[in-house]
Design an enzyme around this catalytic site. Structure first.
Site, PDB file in Angstrom:
ATOM      1  N   LYS A 127      68.061  56.138  61.877  1.00 22.69           N
ATOM      2  CA  LYS A 127      69.410  55.960  61.326  1.00 22.69           C
ATOM      3  C   LYS A 127      69.465  56.388  59.854  1.00 22.69           C
ATOM      4  CE  LYS A 127      69.168  51.610  62.412  1.00 22.69           C
ATOM      5  NZ  LYS A 127      67.897  51.628  63.171  1.00 22.69           N
ATOM      6  N   ASP A 156      64.889  51.581  64.499  1.00 21.48           N
ATOM      7  CA  ASP A 156      63.999  52.660  64.070  1.00 21.48           C
ATOM      8  C   ASP A 156      64.273  53.988  64.773  1.00 21.48           C
ATOM      9  OD1 ASP A 156      62.711  50.826  62.405  1.00 21.48           O
ATOM     10  OD2 ASP A 156      61.366  50.197  64.015  1.00 21.48           O
ATOM     11  N   GLY A 189      64.299  48.903  57.768  1.00 22.01           N
ATOM     12  CA  GLY A 189      63.478  49.830  56.996  1.00 22.01           C
ATOM     13  C   GLY A 189      63.936  51.224  57.346  1.00 22.01           C
ATOM     14  N   HIS A 190      64.643  51.870  56.425  1.00 24.53           N
ATOM     15  CA  HIS A 190      65.183  53.201  56.692  1.00 24.53           C
ATOM     16  C   HIS A 190      64.483  54.217  55.798  1.00 24.53           C
ATOM     17  CE1 HIS A 190      69.181  51.281  58.272  1.00 24.53           C
ATOM     18  NE2 HIS A 190      68.102  50.841  58.883  1.00 24.53           N
ATOM     19  N   GLN A 198      69.043  47.917  62.471  1.00 24.18           N
ATOM     20  CA  GLN A 198      68.545  47.462  63.784  1.00 24.18           C
ATOM     21  C   GLN A 198      69.149  48.328  64.898  1.00 24.18           C
ATOM     22  OE1 GLN A 198      69.650  44.657  61.461  1.00 24.18           O
ATOM     23  NE2 GLN A 198      67.608  45.064  60.762  1.00 24.18           N
TER      24      GLN A 198
HETATM   25  P1  GDP Z   1      65.668  53.733  61.046  1.00 25.04           P
HETATM   26  O1  GDP Z   1      65.228  52.338  60.850  1.00 25.04           O
HETATM   27  O2  GDP Z   1      66.540  53.906  62.248  1.00 25.04           O
HETATM   28  O3  GDP Z   1      66.293  54.340  59.813  1.00 25.04           O
HETATM   29  O4  GDP Z   1      64.346  54.572  61.344  1.00 25.04           O
HETATM   30  P2  GDP Z   1      62.967  54.488  60.501  1.00 25.04           P
HETATM   31  O5  GDP Z   1      63.191  55.153  59.188  1.00 25.04           O
HETATM   32  O6  GDP Z   1      62.437  53.117  60.516  1.00 25.04           O
HETATM   33  O7  GDP Z   1      62.016  55.333  61.447  1.00 25.04           O
HETATM   34  C1  GDP Z   1      62.240  56.674  61.703  1.00 25.04           C
HETATM   35  C2  GDP Z   1      61.054  57.486  61.172  1.00 25.04           C
HETATM   36  O8  GDP Z   1      61.066  58.782  61.748  1.00 25.04           O
HETATM   37  C3  GDP Z   1      61.090  57.743  59.670  1.00 25.04           C
HETATM   38  O9  GDP Z   1      59.788  57.766  59.183  1.00 25.04           O
HETATM   39  C4  GDP Z   1      61.752  59.098  59.534  1.00 25.04           C
HETATM   40  O10 GDP Z   1      61.356  59.800  58.372  1.00 25.04           O
HETATM   41  C5  GDP Z   1      61.226  59.781  60.758  1.00 25.04           C
HETATM   42  N1  GDP Z   1      62.132  60.758  61.370  1.00 25.04           N
HETATM   43  C6  GDP Z   1      63.484  60.713  61.466  1.00 25.04           C
HETATM   44  N2  GDP Z   1      63.949  61.735  62.195  1.00 25.04           N
HETATM   45  C7  GDP Z   1      62.870  62.452  62.575  1.00 25.04           C
HETATM   46  C8  GDP Z   1      62.683  63.609  63.392  1.00 25.04           C
HETATM   47  O11 GDP Z   1      63.614  64.198  63.930  1.00 25.04           O
HETATM   48  N3  GDP Z   1      61.399  64.012  63.615  1.00 25.04           N
HETATM   49  C9  GDP Z   1      60.328  63.382  63.073  1.00 25.04           C
HETATM   50  N4  GDP Z   1      59.125  63.852  63.332  1.00 25.04           N
HETATM   51  N5  GDP Z   1      60.472  62.282  62.294  1.00 25.04           N
HETATM   52  C10 GDP Z   1      61.709  61.825  62.064  1.00 25.04           C
HETATM   53  P1  IMO Z   2      65.832  49.101  61.406  1.00 24.46           P
HETATM   54  O1  IMO Z   2      67.155  48.993  60.674  1.00 24.46           O
HETATM   55  C1  IMO Z   2      63.155  47.572  64.474  1.00 24.46           C
HETATM   56  C2  IMO Z   2      63.106  43.248  65.100  1.00 24.46           C
HETATM   57  C3  IMO Z   2      61.866  42.490  64.712  1.00 24.46           C
HETATM   58  C4  IMO Z   2      61.896  41.380  65.760  1.00 24.46           C
HETATM   59  C5  IMO Z   2      63.385  41.080  65.883  1.00 24.46           C
HETATM   60  C6  IMO Z   2      63.849  39.887  65.056  1.00 24.46           C
HETATM   61  O2  IMO Z   2      64.750  49.638  60.571  1.00 24.46           O
HETATM   62  O3  IMO Z   2      66.025  49.818  62.696  1.00 24.46           O
HETATM   63  P2  IMO Z   2      64.269  39.529  62.459  1.00 24.46           P
HETATM   64  O4  IMO Z   2      63.338  39.625  61.287  1.00 24.46           O
HETATM   65  O5  IMO Z   2      65.440  40.444  62.382  1.00 24.46           O
HETATM   66  O6  IMO Z   2      64.673  38.117  62.754  1.00 24.46           O
HETATM   67  O7  IMO Z   2      63.373  39.989  63.739  1.00 24.46           O
HETATM   68  O8  IMO Z   2      64.058  42.245  65.450  1.00 24.46           O
HETATM   69  N1  IMO Z   2      63.701  44.067  64.031  1.00 24.46           N
HETATM   70  C7  IMO Z   2      63.641  45.410  63.971  1.00 24.46           C
HETATM   71  N2  IMO Z   2      63.001  46.280  64.786  1.00 24.46           N
HETATM   72  N3  IMO Z   2      63.907  48.036  63.443  1.00 24.46           N
HETATM   73  C8  IMO Z   2      64.569  47.168  62.647  1.00 24.46           C
HETATM   74  O9  IMO Z   2      65.423  47.575  61.689  1.00 24.46           O
HETATM   75  C9  IMO Z   2      64.427  45.787  62.874  1.00 24.46           C
HETATM   76  N4  IMO Z   2      64.912  44.679  62.279  1.00 24.46           N
HETATM   77  C10 IMO Z   2      64.473  43.640  63.009  1.00 24.46           C
HETATM   78  O10 IMO Z   2      60.719  43.284  64.827  1.00 24.46           O
HETATM   79  O11 IMO Z   2      61.465  41.878  66.991  1.00 24.46           O
HETATM   80 MG    MG Z   3      63.471  51.252  60.577  1.00 22.51          MG
END
Ligand code: GDP
Ligand code: IMO
Ligand code: MG
Length: 427
Positions: A16, A13, A40-41, A223
């Site tokens: 990415k 999270d 979840g991106h 991840q």
């Molecule tokens: P990922 O799993 O690495 O793709 O990250 P996620 O999408 O799960 O979580 C990142 C969250 O932060 C998302 O809701 C993005 O829209 C948001 N986000 C990404 N970059 C920025 C930033 O520079 N500032 C803020 N405020 N939000 C951001």
């Molecule tokens: P993105 O791509 C954050 C965590 C789960 C749990 C562990 C194992 O959005 O960054 P799993 O279901 O993979 O067997 O769970 O890994 N986990 C993540 N945490 N971002 C993710 O993906 C994750 N994918 C799995 O919360 O701790």
């Molecule tokens: Mg994510």
């Protein structure tokens, strides 16, 4: 031309999806090579939010080739739902290609994920319950079902039949619960197979051809480094290789073909699920960061645990992944804080540790050694030029470069495409 592997440097999270979307403007091919719909991106384009789990974030550009590589585990139901969701939002998926060697998440994998978590009790991992672990278990045990088996009706019935025999025995004898009907799963999955078939190909051939033709290729990690099955905080990890090496194995591309490795680093640290987290803030400051950063899971909606930046982790991620650059995200979330802390080392039983420990028992007892830096009382989300960032923000970023030994290529100050400050062009 170049090939860039983008990975998460913390516990996932990191943003990415946002950085992939930004860089995908330049790339011609975007590849996912590991994980599944545990990811979840979130990508924001023109104030519209897209949530992607399986399909590479490059899909939001109509002309980019998007690849789901052999290292990904695919829940066909979720994949088709995502294709439909994108279509409903005017996004075409004609340019999606799926590896024939990717493994398929079956209904029994999801059920096993739940049952295993239940049995672990207070030692649970906190998985996303998407069947990821059990599917990779079958892959490694050589009892998995691949996309190529799924789209071949005769093979599928046979492979599924023998898999179900084992799984139903397990459900009955170990978990004392009912198993699954062969015909039911077969009928359901045959419907998925029909829709998935047109996308399926040998994706390694495609990606290598693109590289040979000197096209820019971006590998979108899922991840993060500390969730890596080998290098993460085992057993509180996922079952794949989110580190840079995973991009090669999971896509069928040799390491000599990779030009750079970009680590995505959140300006602070978060973690979802269980396991040690040395800089975690279980206090008002943690709540404040969670609120300001909207730190709730994209996939499960769980509140993310929040804490200060950990430079021990950063150095570790730089080493394990061979980082050539860093993208710092969510810097804006720290706007207005009086002081910021960066963990520069751990204290363990009176000793200073400079390297991330491999023993979970040790990590659990590590106390962070903090360095304090002054914050900045200015909004950064509209800033487009690095030089216009508040002095203290630049100081914070510079310190991260010093502590990690890696240059910062870009800084993100908001979820939108425009809220990205480029310091050094990654491609
Ligand atoms: P990922 O799993 O690495 O793709 O990250 P996620 O999408 O799960 O979580 C990142 C969250 O932060 C998302 O809701 C993005 O829209 C948001 N986000 C990404 N970059 C920025 C930033 O520079 N500032 C803020 N405020 N939000 C951001
Ligand atoms: P993105 O791509 C954050 C965590 C789960 C749990 C562990 C194992 O959005 O960054 P799993 O279901 O993979 O067997 O769970 O890994 N986990 C993540 N945490 N971002 C993710 O993906 C994750 N994918 C799995 O919360 O701790
Ligand atoms: Mg994510």
């Amino acid at each position: 031309m170049s090939t860039v592997v983008l990975i998460g440097a913390q516990w996932g999270d990191e943003g990415k999806g946002k950085i992939t979307d930004f860089l995908a403007r330049q790339a011609e091919v975007v590849v996912r090579s590991q994980g599944g719909n545990n990811a979840g991106h979130t990508v924001v384009v023109d104030d519209k939010e897209y949530k992607l789990h399986l399909i590479p974030s490059g899909i939001l550009y109509p002309e980019k080739l998007c690849v789901i590589g052999n290292g990904v585990v695919i829940d066909p139901k979720v994949l088709l739902e995502e294709i439909d969701y994108l279509a409903e939002n005017g996004i075409q998926t004609d340019n999606l290609r799926i590896s024939s060697s990717a493994h398929v998440i079956m209904p029994y994998h999801k059920k096993l994920d739940e049952l295993q978590e239940e049995r672990r009790g207070n030692k649970k991992i906190g998985t996303t319950k998407r069947g990821i672990g059990p599917c990779y278990m079958d892959k490694i045990a050589r009892t998995g079902i691949r996309i190529i088996d799924l789209i071949n009706a005769n093979d599928f019935k046979e492979t599924l039949g023998s898999a179900l025999q084992d799984k139903n025995y397990l459900f009955d004898k170990v978990y004392n619960t009912t198993g699954f009907e062969l015909q039911e799963i077969y009928d359901e999955y045959m419907q998925y197979a029909e829709r998935i078939r047109p996308y399926v190909t040998d994706t390694s051939v495609l990606i290598n051809k693109a590289i040979d033709e000197r096209r820019d290729v971006l590998f979108e990690g899922a991840q993060g480094t500390l969730l890596d099955i080998d290098h993460g905080t085992y057993p509180f990890v996922t079952s794949s290789y989110p580190t840079s090496g995973g991009a090669c194995v999971g896509s069928g591309v040799g390491p000599t073909k990779i030009d750079s490795v970009l680590g995505v680093v959140k300006a602070y640290t978060t973690r979802v699920g269980e396991g040690p987290f040395p800089t975690e803030l279980r206090n008002e400051m943690g709540d404040q960061i969670r609120k300001a950063g909207h730190e709730f899971g994209t996939t499960t909606g769980r509140p993310r645990r929040c804490g200060w930046m950990d430079a021990v982790i950063l150095r570790y991620a730089a080493r394990i992944n061979g980082l050539t650059g860093i993208a710092v995200t969510k810097l804006d979330v720290l706007d207005g804080l009086e002081t910021l802390k960066i963990c520069t080392a751990y204290k363990y039983q009176g000793e200073i540790l400079n390297e991330f420990p491999s023993s979970l028992k040790v990590l659990e007892q590590c106390q962070p050694v903090y360095e304090e830096l002054p914050g900045w009382q200015q909004e950064t989300s509209e800033i487009e030029d690095y030089n216009d960032l508040p002095q203290n923000a630049k100081r914070y970023l510079h310190r991260l470069e010093e502590l990690s030994g890696v240059k910062i290529d870009m800084v993100s100050v908001g979820p939108g495409r425009k809220q990205t400050i480029v310091i050094n062009n990654t491609f």
